[in-house]
Design a protein around this motif. Structure first.
Motif, PDB file in Angstrom:
ATOM      1  N   ALA A  32      51.960  29.986  38.727  1.00 26.64           N
ATOM      2  CA  ALA A  32      52.551  28.922  39.554  1.00 26.64           C
ATOM      3  C   ALA A  32      52.173  29.113  41.022  1.00 26.64           C
ATOM      4  CB  ALA A  32      54.068  28.913  39.385  1.00 26.64           C
ATOM      5  N   GLU A  33      52.148  30.369  41.490  1.00 22.82           N
ATOM      6  CA  GLU A  33      51.743  30.643  42.868  1.00 22.82           C
ATOM      7  C   GLU A  33      50.292  30.228  43.083  1.00 22.82           C
ATOM      8  OE1 GLU A  33      53.573  31.630  45.245  1.00 22.82           O
ATOM      9  OE2 GLU A  33      55.237  32.842  44.504  1.00 22.82           O
ATOM     10  N   THR A  40      43.664  25.178  39.012  1.00 20.08           N
ATOM     11  CA  THR A  40      44.102  24.483  37.799  1.00 20.08           C
ATOM     12  C   THR A  40      43.863  25.387  36.599  1.00 20.08           C
ATOM     13  OG1 THR A  40      41.942  23.416  37.567  1.00 20.08           O
ATOM     14  CG2 THR A  40      43.647  22.198  38.747  1.00 20.08           C
ATOM     15  N   PHE A  41      44.803  25.345  35.652  1.00 18.41           N
ATOM     16  CA  PHE A  41      44.748  26.224  34.495  1.00 18.41           C
ATOM     17  C   PHE A  41      44.914  25.402  33.229  1.00 18.41           C
ATOM     18  CE2 PHE A  41      46.464  28.672  38.041  1.00 18.41           C
ATOM     19  CZ  PHE A  41      45.578  29.739  38.073  1.00 18.41           C
ATOM     20  N   ALA A 115      54.384  44.940  45.481  1.00 19.02           N
ATOM     21  CA  ALA A 115      55.194  43.929  44.806  1.00 19.02           C
ATOM     22  C   ALA A 115      54.332  43.072  43.900  1.00 19.02           C
ATOM     23  CB  ALA A 115      55.883  43.054  45.848  1.00 19.02           C
ATOM     24  N   ILE A 116      54.809  42.819  42.683  1.00 18.89           N
ATOM     25  CA  ILE A 116      54.179  41.837  41.822  1.00 18.89           C
ATOM     26  C   ILE A 116      54.759  40.469  42.165  1.00 18.89           C
ATOM     27  CG2 ILE A 116      53.602  43.434  39.962  1.00 18.89           C
ATOM     28  CD1 ILE A 116      56.134  42.574  38.525  1.00 18.89           C
ATOM     29  N   ALA A 117      54.049  39.417  41.778  1.00 17.17           N
ATOM     30  CA  ALA A 117      54.414  38.069  42.216  1.00 17.17           C
ATOM     31  C   ALA A 117      55.847  37.709  41.863  1.00 17.17           C
ATOM     32  CB  ALA A 117      53.445  37.052  41.607  1.00 17.17           C
ATOM     33  N   VAL A 428      45.888  39.453  38.623  1.00 16.16           N
ATOM     34  CA  VAL A 428      46.051  38.762  39.898  1.00 16.16           C
ATOM     35  C   VAL A 428      45.676  37.298  39.732  1.00 16.16           C
ATOM     36  CG1 VAL A 428      45.240  38.628  42.285  1.00 16.16           C
ATOM     37  CG2 VAL A 428      45.610  40.864  41.224  1.00 16.16           C
ATOM     38  N   THR A 429      44.580  37.065  39.014  1.00 15.94           N
ATOM     39  CA  THR A 429      44.053  35.715  38.775  1.00 15.94           C
ATOM     40  C   THR A 429      43.133  35.771  37.567  1.00 15.94           C
ATOM     41  OG1 THR A 429      42.631  33.965  39.683  1.00 15.94           O
ATOM     42  CG2 THR A 429      42.225  36.196  40.455  1.00 15.94           C
TER      43      THR A 429
END
Length: 530
Positions: A32-33, A40-41, A115-117, A428-429
């Motif tokens: 979402a971040e 786009t996913f 920190a994780i998202a 991360v992505t």
């Protein structure tokens, strides 16, 4: 003993359930971040990323859950003695949520873990803590009176199998060891220790009289003579330096291109306080081993953590100055926000003003100093004196360290694009390459933690002219990145035999290579031909 086995099995099963649910939550929050940044996913990519996180981050989260649920379930048992059987499930679920919330709070505020998202904001933190409901209900069921007839040995076996599957997936999917690089023959270079006993040195620069300037993170600026003698520079005019161990403090030092005429030097340093700090650029005149006419030229956007500061300086051929600024290691998405300085290279004139041809001048809301964006923690920057090319090294997370060629106005991707993963093994992505973002010239996975950069154009090692020198903290070596023109064709390592973290590297006017080791009892080394 049967009772102990049953409770141990229940705790393990509860940790597995909690860890898996928390992994699902973390992935969706993180995606979402990234979606908010314009990514786009498709459903297939979202599903694949979720599965990758279940295999990589899920087992880590199981371990965190086990540690959080153990005291939480003990407390719930103590309270539950006064509660009726009907309240067991809500009680254990609430205790698990409280235990998870406390664990994430500790990870954010006490334990030095990035920190994780899904733990950086209040709502996200609460969603992750709510994952404990699954574990609390599993624990309540497996320890209920109705389950007392069940064979505890069977329960232990089932719980162990539940934990072994994620552990096996973690081992299968976790990044392997780096390929061993060829080492430069130590007989082909000589290492001389110029100075010892340096306290967390960060950078060095060469004075015209043959002496060297060296910064120490606690705030000291030293002059080191040819004989290794150290003389402190009087720095009373400098603003207060915010320093935390080897993370932030007094950092880079660079001489003005016209130093022999004007005596000006430039320094970078941490400024601010624990919850609001950043990277500052100051200029001063060096006169009789003291700083005069100190002036603060630039202060970066404040950030809430001490990490990922960047802090390296280089002068472009037009004599403007570029300065690296890290993403702050908290809201990493700010590296895509041109309205602030986090995760950028900024370009300034020698008085600290944004030049009128900076790429974002005139864009509404943009910080005029920004030159490029999408960087994580760039701790090396250098201009090739032969071509004028601007090159940069930056730390990834777990992998994804990079060398980039910096072009005005370009976006280098972090955190939308990286080959690295989070320290707790989450994604991360999904993207290691993406249209519209600049690809690195070279990347290292696993990480070497590149902490500086120099382009070799000296005479001591003529075969190395045009190659890049990269000191590595984690890699404990000096990397020679071999180039054919502007194309990278290979790598070798030097100084690996010392097994020392390396903080900076510079090429001296004599063509020798000068390297700083890292830490509280560090050295300045000089490499020459035998």
């Amino acid at each position: 003993m049967r009772q102990l086995g049953r409770h141990a099995a229940a705790l393990l099963a509860a940790a597995v359930a909690t860890g898996m649910v928390a992994s699902l939550v973390q992935t969706q929050v993180n995606l979402a971040e990234l979606t908010a940044l314009g990514a786009t996913f498709p459903l297939s990519l979202r599903a694949w990323t979720t599965l990758q996180d279940l295999a990589g981050f899920g087992p880590v989260m199981i371990g965190i859950s086990f540690a959080a649920l153990l005291p939480a379930m003990l407390v719930a048992h103590a309270i539950g003695r006064a509660a009726g059987p009907a309240r067991r499930a809500p009680l254990f679920a609430a205790a698990a949520v409280a235990g998870l919330w406390a664990a994430f709070w500790l990870m954010l505020n006490v334990i030095p873990m990035p920190a994780i998202a899904a733990t950086r904001g209040g709502l996200e933190h609460a969603l992750m803590a709510m994952s404990g409901i699954a574990g609390g209900l599993v624990y309540a069921h497996m320890t209920s009176p109705a389950q007392r007839a069940a064979q505890p040995r069977r329960q232990v076996l089932v719980a162990a199998l539940m934990a072994l599957v994620p552990a096996a997936l973690f081992l299968i999917t976790s990044p392997g060891a780096a390929d061993k690089l060829e080492a430069v023959d130590p007989a082909t270079y000589r290492v001389e220790t110029v100075a010892k006993g340096l306290d967390r040195p960060w950078s060095l620069a060469f004075l015209p009289d043959g002496r060297l300037l060296v910064t120490e993170m606690a705030g000291r600026l030293l002059v080191i003579g040819r004989d290794g003698a150290k003389t402190p520079i009087a720095t009373g005019g400098l603003p207060p330096v915010f320093q935390r161990g080897g993370t932030i403090g007094l950092m880079d030092v660079a001489l003005d291109p016209a130093f022999e005429r004007n005596g000006l030097i430039y320094l970078t340093m941490g400024h601010g306080e624990e919850g609001a700090n950043g990277t500052r650029l100051a200029r001063a005149r060096l006169e009789n081993d003291r700083l005069e006419d100190v002036r603060v030229l630039f202060s970066s956007t404040p950030k809430p953590r001490a990490g990922n500061n960047g802090g390296r300086i280089a002068f472009l051929p037009d004599q403007t100055l570029v300065l690296t600024v890290g993403d702050g290691n908290w809201r990493r998405e700010e590296a895509q926000n041109v309205a602030n300085h986090l995760g950028t290279v900024v370009r300034l004139d020698r008085d600290g003003q944004a030049p009128p041809d900076n790429p974002y001048i005139g864009r509404p809301g943009a910080a005029p100093e920004v030159y490029s964006l999408g960087h994580r923690n760039p701790q090396g920057i250098a201009v090739d004196p032969a071509s004028g090319e601007l090159l940069l090294t930056e730390h990834g997370a777990r992998g994804g360290d990079e060398i980039n060629q910096i072009v005005a106005g370009k976006n280098y991707g972090w955190p939308l694009v990286t080959a690295g993963i989070d320290y707790p093994f989450g994604r991360v992505t999904p993207f290691s390459r993406l249209a519209g973002f600049e690809a690195p010239l070279l990347e290292w996975t696993p990480s070497i933690a590149p902490s500086g950069l120099a382009v070799y154009r000296g005479d001591q090692f003529p075969d190395w002219r045009g190659d890049l020198l990269v000191p590595a903290l984690r890699g404990r070596a000096l990397h020679r990145v071999v180039r054919d023109g502007d194309r990278i064709v290979g790598q070798q390592t030097l100084l690996a035999e010392l097994n020392q973290r390396l903080r900076d590297v510079k090429v001296g006017p004599d063509g020798a290579i000068y390297a700083l080791t890292d830490g509280v009892d560090a050295s300045l080394l000089r490499l020459t031909r035998p």
